[in-house]
Write a protein that holds these residues in place. Sequence first.
Motif, PDB file in Angstrom:
ATOM      1  N   LEU A 114       0.844  -1.160  -0.077  1.00  0.00           N
ATOM      2  CA  LEU A 114       0.051   0.099  -0.028  1.00  0.00           C
ATOM      3  C   LEU A 114       0.871   1.474   0.057  1.00  0.00           C
ATOM      4  O   LEU A 114       0.461   2.465   0.271  1.00  0.00           O
ATOM      5  CB  LEU A 114      -0.931   0.093   1.275  1.00  0.00           C
ATOM      6  CG  LEU A 114      -2.017  -0.982   0.971  1.00  0.00           C
ATOM      7  CD1 LEU A 114      -2.832  -1.384   2.466  1.00  0.00           C
ATOM      8  CD2 LEU A 114      -2.948  -0.865   0.068  1.00  0.00           C
ATOM      9  N   ASN A 115       2.239   1.058  -0.276  1.00  0.00           N
ATOM     10  CA  ASN A 115       3.234   2.237  -0.407  1.00  0.00           C
ATOM     11  C   ASN A 115       3.537   2.802   0.792  1.00  0.00           C
ATOM     12  O   ASN A 115       3.829   4.058   0.783  1.00  0.00           O
ATOM     13  CB  ASN A 115       2.528   3.243  -1.472  1.00  0.00           C
ATOM     14  CG  ASN A 115       2.670   2.718  -2.851  1.00  0.00           C
ATOM     15  OD1 ASN A 115       3.514   2.011  -3.320  1.00  0.00           O
ATOM     16  ND2 ASN A 115       1.346   2.878  -3.523  1.00  0.00           N
ATOM     17  N   PHE A 116       3.430   2.185   1.816  1.00  0.00           N
ATOM     18  CA  PHE A 116       4.122   2.622   3.051  1.00  0.00           C
ATOM     19  C   PHE A 116       5.489   2.149   3.102  1.00  0.00           C
ATOM     20  O   PHE A 116       6.094   1.496   2.475  1.00  0.00           O
ATOM     21  CB  PHE A 116       3.300   1.804   4.275  1.00  0.00           C
ATOM     22  CG  PHE A 116       2.033   2.326   4.814  1.00  0.00           C
ATOM     23  CD1 PHE A 116       1.914   3.070   6.033  1.00  0.00           C
ATOM     24  CD2 PHE A 116       0.934   2.179   4.049  1.00  0.00           C
ATOM     25  CE1 PHE A 116       0.742   3.445   6.347  1.00  0.00           C
ATOM     26  CE2 PHE A 116      -0.309   2.645   4.325  1.00  0.00           C
ATOM     27  CZ  PHE A 116      -0.303   3.242   5.567  1.00  0.00           C
ATOM     28  N   HIS A 117       6.357   3.289   3.676  1.00  0.00           N
ATOM     29  CA  HIS A 117       7.797   2.909   3.974  1.00  0.00           C
ATOM     30  C   HIS A 117       8.171   2.775   5.349  1.00  0.00           C
ATOM     31  O   HIS A 117       7.753   3.425   6.010  1.00  0.00           O
ATOM     32  CB  HIS A 117       8.580   3.932   3.186  1.00  0.00           C
ATOM     33  CG  HIS A 117       8.113   4.424   1.790  1.00  0.00           C
ATOM     34  ND1 HIS A 117       8.385   3.635   0.650  1.00  0.00           N
ATOM     35  CD2 HIS A 117       6.908   5.263   1.421  1.00  0.00           C
ATOM     36  CE1 HIS A 117       7.866   4.151  -0.383  1.00  0.00           C
ATOM     37  NE2 HIS A 117       6.971   4.988  -0.087  1.00  0.00           N
ATOM     38  N   VAL A 118       9.225   1.749   5.529  1.00  0.00           N
ATOM     39  CA  VAL A 118       9.616   1.694   6.888  1.00  0.00           C
ATOM     40  C   VAL A 118      10.301   3.147   7.234  1.00  0.00           C
ATOM     41  O   VAL A 118      11.259   3.459   6.257  1.00  0.00           O
ATOM     42  CB  VAL A 118      10.713   0.582   6.946  1.00  0.00           C
ATOM     43  CG1 VAL A 118      11.370   0.377   8.460  1.00  0.00           C
ATOM     44  CG2 VAL A 118       9.711  -1.086   6.671  1.00  0.00           C
ATOM     45  N   VAL A 119      10.406   3.465   8.697  1.00  0.00           N
ATOM     46  CA  VAL A 119      10.929   4.511   8.989  1.00  0.00           C
ATOM     47  C   VAL A 119      11.810   4.086  10.453  1.00  0.00           C
ATOM     48  O   VAL A 119      11.287   3.331  11.026  1.00  0.00           O
ATOM     49  CB  VAL A 119      10.395   5.821   9.040  1.00  0.00           C
ATOM     50  CG1 VAL A 119       9.515   6.229   7.843  1.00  0.00           C
ATOM     51  CG2 VAL A 119       9.121   5.768  10.138  1.00  0.00           C
ATOM     52  N   ARG A 120      12.505   4.900  10.753  1.00  0.00           N
ATOM     53  CA  ARG A 120      13.025   4.681  12.281  1.00  0.00           C
ATOM     54  C   ARG A 120      12.279   5.024  13.203  1.00  0.00           C
ATOM     55  O   ARG A 120      11.723   6.111  13.120  1.00  0.00           O
ATOM     56  CB  ARG A 120      14.553   5.186  12.290  1.00  0.00           C
ATOM     57  CG  ARG A 120      15.511   4.564  11.404  1.00  0.00           C
ATOM     58  CD  ARG A 120      17.030   5.189  11.779  1.00  0.00           C
ATOM     59  NE  ARG A 120      17.004   6.174  12.930  1.00  0.00           N
ATOM     60  CZ  ARG A 120      17.195   7.388  12.789  1.00  0.00           C
ATOM     61  NH1 ARG A 120      17.194   7.990  11.538  1.00  0.00           N
ATOM     62  NH2 ARG A 120      17.425   8.323  13.837  1.00  0.00           N
ATOM     63  N   LYS A 121      11.955   4.125  14.212  1.00  0.00           N
ATOM     64  CA  LYS A 121      10.902   4.755  15.156  1.00  0.00           C
ATOM     65  C   LYS A 121      11.404   6.026  15.762  1.00  0.00           C
ATOM     66  O   LYS A 121      10.649   6.759  16.365  1.00  0.00           O
ATOM     67  CB  LYS A 121      10.870   3.572  16.236  1.00  0.00           C
ATOM     68  CG  LYS A 121      10.035   2.382  16.007  1.00  0.00           C
ATOM     69  CD  LYS A 121      10.128   1.369  16.957  1.00  0.00           C
ATOM     70  CE  LYS A 121       9.925   0.027  16.433  1.00  0.00           C
ATOM     71  NZ  LYS A 121       9.785  -1.061  17.635  1.00  0.00           N
ATOM     72  N   GLU A 122      12.863   6.194  16.154  1.00  0.00           N
ATOM     73  CA  GLU A 122      13.540   7.140  16.763  1.00  0.00           C
ATOM     74  C   GLU A 122      13.188   8.559  15.957  1.00  0.00           C
ATOM     75  O   GLU A 122      13.319   9.784  16.396  1.00  0.00           O
ATOM     76  CB  GLU A 122      14.934   7.118  16.893  1.00  0.00           C
ATOM     77  CG  GLU A 122      15.413   5.870  17.436  1.00  0.00           C
ATOM     78  CD  GLU A 122      15.390   4.402  16.775  1.00  0.00           C
ATOM     79  OE1 GLU A 122      15.484   4.546  15.496  1.00  0.00           O
ATOM     80  OE2 GLU A 122      15.081   3.593  17.640  1.00  0.00           O
ATOM     81  N   SER A 123      12.692   8.379  14.569  1.00  0.00           N
ATOM     82  CA  SER A 123      12.266   9.527  14.019  1.00  0.00           C
ATOM     83  C   SER A 123      11.069  10.075  14.209  1.00  0.00           C
ATOM     84  O   SER A 123      10.718  11.265  13.798  1.00  0.00           O
ATOM     85  CB  SER A 123      12.615   9.206  12.253  1.00  0.00           C
ATOM     86  OG  SER A 123      11.668   8.563  11.924  1.00  0.00           O
TER      87      SER A 123
END
Length: 162
Positions: A114-123
């Motif tokens: 669905l076009n989600f992207h992994v990001v760092r939780k810390e961000s």
Amino acid sequence: MEVRKAAAADVESMQQLIQQFADDGLMLPRTVKSLCEHLQSFTVAVEDGRVVGVAGLHVLWKDLAEIRSLAVDPQVHGQGVGRKVVEHLLHEAEQLGIAQVLSLTYQTGFFEKLNFHVVRKESLPHKVWKDCIYCKKFYHCDEVAMVYYTQHYEAFQAIREA
């Protein structure tokens, strides 16, 4: 199958569906009271008069919302119910002018489609974690943070940088 905003008559079914996954440690439980208090933020998928999918769009800030409590009846897994519910919520976020939609999930493959992207939780801003204190996994969270960028993202970034 119909995807629509949740109604008061859906609350018991929503809570039971969410509780199935909460019992397995896959999401936070939601009480009937909590679902009633946030009813306007929930969407349901209904098939033959039965709630088969549920999720909420929780606005965290003017540029960020979170998809919460996404649960699909195991009897209809793989039939596009979750996708339709999430797409409905993404459309709602677009209508609200939200730039980013977050999901904390174990289902990364589903959200990548669905076009989600992994990001760092810390961000992520701290306000994202306010409900996490109720989770058994608070000190050793293994969920993955994923973000969907709406059509409003670039405009919001330009305003922030100006």
